[in-house]
Scaffold this motif. Structure first.
Motif, PDB file in Angstrom:
ATOM      1  N   THR A  17      14.199 -41.161  29.770  1.00 32.69           N
ATOM      2  CA  THR A  17      12.999 -40.952  28.958  1.00 32.69           C
ATOM      3  C   THR A  17      12.116 -39.863  29.559  1.00 32.69           C
ATOM      4  OG1 THR A  17      11.446 -42.463  30.062  1.00 32.69           O
ATOM      5  CG2 THR A  17      13.031 -43.452  28.525  1.00 32.69           C
ATOM      6  N   GLY A  18      11.027 -39.618  28.856  1.00 30.40           N
ATOM      7  CA  GLY A  18       9.982 -38.769  29.379  1.00 30.40           C
ATOM      8  C   GLY A  18       9.081 -39.567  30.313  1.00 30.40           C
ATOM      9  N   VAL A  48      11.803 -32.158  29.476  1.00 32.98           N
ATOM     10  CA  VAL A  48      12.419 -33.479  29.593  1.00 32.98           C
ATOM     11  C   VAL A  48      13.889 -33.412  29.181  1.00 32.98           C
ATOM     12  CG1 VAL A  48      12.405 -35.853  28.741  1.00 32.98           C
ATOM     13  CG2 VAL A  48      10.239 -34.686  29.234  1.00 32.98           C
ATOM     14  N   GLN A  49      14.176 -32.778  28.059  1.00 31.32           N
ATOM     15  CA  GLN A  49      15.553 -32.689  27.580  1.00 31.32           C
ATOM     16  C   GLN A  49      16.428 -31.890  28.533  1.00 31.32           C
ATOM     17  OE1 GLN A  49      15.037 -31.169  23.609  1.00 31.32           O
ATOM     18  NE2 GLN A  49      14.778 -33.208  22.734  1.00 31.32           N
ATOM     19  N   THR A  95      12.642 -38.519  24.606  1.00 29.27           N
ATOM     20  CA  THR A  95      11.592 -37.802  25.329  1.00 29.27           C
ATOM     21  C   THR A  95      10.286 -38.586  25.331  1.00 29.27           C
ATOM     22  OG1 THR A  95      11.005 -36.536  23.343  1.00 29.27           O
ATOM     23  CG2 THR A  95      12.613 -35.546  24.827  1.00 29.27           C
ATOM     24  N   SER A  96      10.020 -39.301  24.243  1.00 31.52           N
ATOM     25  CA  SER A  96       8.769 -40.064  24.144  1.00 31.52           C
ATOM     26  C   SER A  96       8.890 -41.457  24.734  1.00 31.52           C
ATOM     27  CB  SER A  96       8.342 -40.186  22.677  1.00 31.52           C
ATOM     28  OG  SER A  96       9.243 -41.030  21.964  1.00 31.52           O
ATOM     29  N   ALA A 135       8.423 -31.676  25.933  1.00 34.68           N
ATOM     30  CA  ALA A 135       9.674 -32.321  25.538  1.00 34.68           C
ATOM     31  C   ALA A 135      10.889 -31.485  25.929  1.00 34.68           C
ATOM     32  CB  ALA A 135       9.669 -32.586  24.037  1.00 34.68           C
ATOM     33  N   THR A 143      12.941 -41.735  34.427  1.00 38.01           N
ATOM     34  CA  THR A 143      11.882 -41.074  33.664  1.00 38.01           C
ATOM     35  C   THR A 143      11.639 -39.678  34.226  1.00 38.01           C
ATOM     36  OG1 THR A 143      10.106 -41.978  35.050  1.00 38.01           O
ATOM     37  CG2 THR A 143      10.804 -43.285  33.151  1.00 38.01           C
TER      38      THR A 143
END
Length: 210
Positions: free
Chosen positions: A143-144, A168-169, A118-119, A165, A159
Motif C-alpha cells: 500500500t501507500g 508508490v507504484q 496506493t491509497s 501515487a 507500506t
C-alpha cells in the motif's frame, strides 16, 4: 493541476527509497513463504485497481512464466484480469464485491491473497481481504502511506511512505521483483535439498548428516 519536472519525479523517488529499503525485508519472507505454499500445490491470488492492477499482473506473470532462470510454472491468478467475471460481478452484485466473490470461488485455506493499492482504501480490496480471512488465507498487502484500512485488514503489509501515487507504484514494482528474487532462491534451495541422496526410509544419506 500541479505538474512536476522529471527531476522532481526522481527526487520524490529518492526521498521514499531509504524508508522503503529499511522495511523491504518483508519481501524476503514473503517470497520464501510463497515458494513453500506454491510448491505444495497452493496458489496465489492477486488483485489491484488501475496501475496497481498492472503491478499485480506483473507478479503473476513472473510466477506462471519465469523471473530470471527457467523453473516450473506456479499457480498465480490476477483476479482483475478476468474481465467477464469482473464485469458480471460488478453488474450483478456491485463493484465492491468484484474481488471478494472471486476470492470465494478460487481461494482455499492456506492459499495466499496479495492486494496492491496506493491509497489502501479501495472497498473492493477490503472486501477481498475480509473474504480471505474467512476462508483461512493469509492476506498480504502493498500500500501507500500508513495507517490505512487495507494495511490494518491484512496479516502483513509493506507500506510506501510517499505522497505521490506514481512513486508508490514504482516502489511496488521494486517490491514485486524482490519477492520474485526471494521466491526463486527458495525454489532453488528446495530443489537442491530434494536432490541430495536419501536412504531407503527417506531421510538424508549418512554423509549429509555428518
Amino acid at each position: 493541476m500541479k505538474l512536476i519536472t522529471p527531476g522532481q519525479h526522481c527526487d520524490d523517488l529518492a526521498r521514499a527509497l531509504p524508508a522503503f529499503r529499511r522495511a523491504a525485508g518483508v519481501t524476503e519472507r514473503w517470497g520464501a513463504a510463497l515458494a513453500r505454499v506454491l510448491s505444495d500445490g497452493g496458489r496465489l491470488l492477486v488483485a489491484g485497481n488501475g496501475g496497481s492492477a498492472a503491478q499485480a499482473q506483473h507478479l503473476t506473470a513472473e510466477l506462471v512464466g519465469r523471473y530470471r532462470d527457467d523453473r516450473p510454472a506456479y499457480s498465480a491468478i490476477a483476479l482483475h484480469a478476468d474481465t467477464s467475471s469482473t464485469t458480471a460481478i460488478a453488474n450483478d452484485y456491485g463493484v465492491h464485491e468484484v474481488f471478494a466473490r472471486q476470492t470465494c470461488a478460487h481461494g482455499r485455506a492456506g492459499d495466499v491473497l496479495m492486494l496492491l493499492s496506493t491509497s489502501g482504501a479501495s472497498a473492493n480490496l477490503l472486501g477481498a481481504a475480509t473474504e480471505a480471512m474467512r476462508i483461512g488465507m493469509p492476506v498480504w498487502s502493498l500500500t501507500g502511506p500508513a495507517p490505512n484500512p487495507l494495511a490494518a485488514a491484512s496479516d502483513e503489509a509493506l507500506t510506501v511512505e510517499a505522497g505521490v501515487a506514481a512513486t508508490v507504484q514504482e516502489l511496488h514494482l521494486v517490491a514485486v521483483h524482490m519477492i520474485c528474487e526471494s521466491f526463486d532462491r527458495e525454489i532453488a534451495a528446495r530443489a537442491a535439498r530434494n536432490e541430495r541422496p536419501r536412504s531407503a526410509d527417506g531421510r538424508p544419506a549418512e554423509e549429509d548428516l555428518a
